[in-house]
Design an enzyme around this catalytic site. Structure first.
Site, PDB file in Angstrom:
ATOM      1  N   GLY A  22      52.179  40.123  46.615  1.00  0.00           N
ATOM      2  CA  GLY A  22      51.778  39.478  45.375  1.00  0.00           C
ATOM      3  C   GLY A  22      52.251  40.235  44.148  1.00  0.00           C
ATOM      4  N   GLY A  23      53.295  41.029  44.304  1.00  0.00           N
ATOM      5  CA  GLY A  23      53.750  41.905  43.232  1.00  0.00           C
ATOM      6  C   GLY A  23      54.437  41.205  42.084  1.00  0.00           C
ATOM      7  N   GLY A  28      49.512  42.153  40.354  1.00  0.00           N
ATOM      8  CA  GLY A  28      50.544  42.800  41.160  1.00  0.00           C
ATOM      9  C   GLY A  28      51.671  43.353  40.321  1.00  0.00           C
ATOM     10  N   TYR A 192      35.618  31.676  47.817  1.00  0.00           N
ATOM     11  CA  TYR A 192      36.468  32.798  47.424  1.00  0.00           C
ATOM     12  C   TYR A 192      35.777  34.130  47.718  1.00  0.00           C
ATOM     13  CZ  TYR A 192      38.788  36.138  44.320  1.00  0.00           C
ATOM     14  OH  TYR A 192      39.420  37.242  43.809  1.00  0.00           O
ATOM     15  N   LYS A 196      36.991  37.290  50.187  1.00  0.00           N
ATOM     16  CA  LYS A 196      37.216  38.660  49.728  1.00  0.00           C
ATOM     17  C   LYS A 196      36.418  39.653  50.567  1.00  0.00           C
ATOM     18  CE  LYS A 196      39.762  39.438  47.089  1.00  0.00           C
ATOM     19  NZ  LYS A 196      41.238  39.488  47.266  1.00  0.00           N
TER      20      LYS A 196
END
Length: 365
Positions: A22-23, A28, A192, A196
């Site tokens: 996700g950079g 990210g 969500y 996580k």
């Protein structure tokens, strides 16, 4: 796929190689910049999914971008070659539109993390820092008027409809919100949040099974330049900033008194670098969680007003609307991160909001 060189620019010693999943995204990308400044060579794996990226990504020179999905074992086997550590930022974020988003959240976050960890095991990569979230706590920490610690139940729809937003005890008295620590009970209250917390459990299982070292960073409300705009999955700061950019007043739900900890994305990135240092210093099979917040409490209404002033825009409008999955007050104690890793935030609320009000957002979808 091209493989980034891990040699220094002068041709000297080999630099350690960091994979940032996700950079190419908001957080990210900040982690990538901080890692480069810290002396890492960086490789990015990003799916460039359309509900996050409204245009082509911009990454610093020398970063190897591989377009691929963390749910793809073959892509992971390729990008993990030569990697020393992983910063796992790839995830579907936000509360979502409705429950039809649930399969994508579970697939993107839970399956994606499990697939990544299995690939790390195959590649012999034993250092992980991953993005978690304050949402794993549910409501924040509270005390009753008598001083007893209390974990309130989810707010009742009837109370929300009546404009009664603050949690109360059984006698109807207001509970007093406090900073929450990592040892507080966990109570994820939407899809969500559940994903996580599952990511955290998966990292723990991986570390125990493989001897890895893992850190889960529980981000509080992140904001800063490069946030995505015009998406239902963006944070509240981005929604307010997007409204101001359109010439509209920010619309503040409930009464605007919801307490939050707004932390700048550059401080989130520096926390990731500090956590990478922790993984290098630990023996095998070690796991730690850290809150990442500014340590300063502001209400959502205060944040909207600060942004509007800095942008020269319309005053916020308090609507009284609510979302059933939202929590009322959640603010961080980042004492563990400060004490154990020597980390401290560097961007004040006023400085950060002034910058954010004038900085460009990521292209809309």
């Amino acid at each position: 796929m091209t493989i980034a060189s891990s040699m220094s620019a002068s041709g000297g010693a080999t630099l350690p190689l960091l994979l940032v999943t996700g950079g190419a995204g908001f957080i990210g990308g900040a982690v990538v910049e901080a890692a480069l400044a810290d002396g890492w060579a960086v490789r990015v794996l990003d799916s460039l999914r359309s509900d996050v990226h409204g245009g082509p990504p911009t990454l610093p020179a020398g970063v190897d971008l591989v377009v691929g999905d963390v749910r793809d074992p073959e892509a992971l086997d390729a990008v993990l070659d030569g990697v020393d550590a992983v910063c796992h930022q790839a995830a579907k974020v936000g509360l979502g539109v409705d429950f039809q988003d649930a399969p994508d959240y579970v697939s993107s976050n839970e399956l994606g993390t499990a697939t990544l960890l299995a690939a790390m095991d195959r590649a012999g990569v034993d250092r992980l820092v991953q993005a978690s979230s304050m949402v794993v706590y549910g409501e924040g920490a509270y005390r009753s008027p008598s001083g007893a610690l209390v974990r309130p139940a989810p707010r009742r729809i009837a109370d929300l409809d009546a404009g009664v937003f603050d949690p109360r005890d059984d006698a109807g008295d207001l509970l007093v919100p406090e900073l929450i620590s990592e040892d507080a009970p966990l109570d994820p209250r939407n899809v969500y949040a559940i994903t996580k917390l599952t990511q955290e459990h998966l990292a723990t299982s991986w570390a125990r099974s493989t001897g890895g070292r893992a850190v889960s960073l529980r981000y509080h409300n992140v904001y800063g330049p490069g946030m995505p705009q015009n998406t239902p999955y963006a944070g509240v700061a981005s929604l307010f900033r997007s409204a101001l950019q359109r010439g509209e007043a920010p619309r503040v739900f409930e009464d605007g008194a919801q307490r939050r900890d707004f932390v700048h994305v550059r401080d989130i990135a520096s926390a990731n670098i500090a956590a990478l240092g922790w993984t290098a210093a630990q023996p095998a099979d070690n796991v730690r969680t850290f809150n990442v917040g500014s340590g300063h409490v502001h209400t959502i209404g205060e944040m909207a007003a600060s942004l509007a002033r800095a942008a020269g825009g319309a005053d916020p409008v308090v609507t009284g609307e609510y979302r059933a999955g939202d929590v009322r007050h959640i603010t961080a104690s980042s004492a563990r991160l400060r004490d154990e890793l020597g980390w401290a935030p560097s961007v004040s609320f006023d400085q950060g909001m002034l910058e954010f009000a004038r900085a460009p957002l990521r292209a809309g979808i």
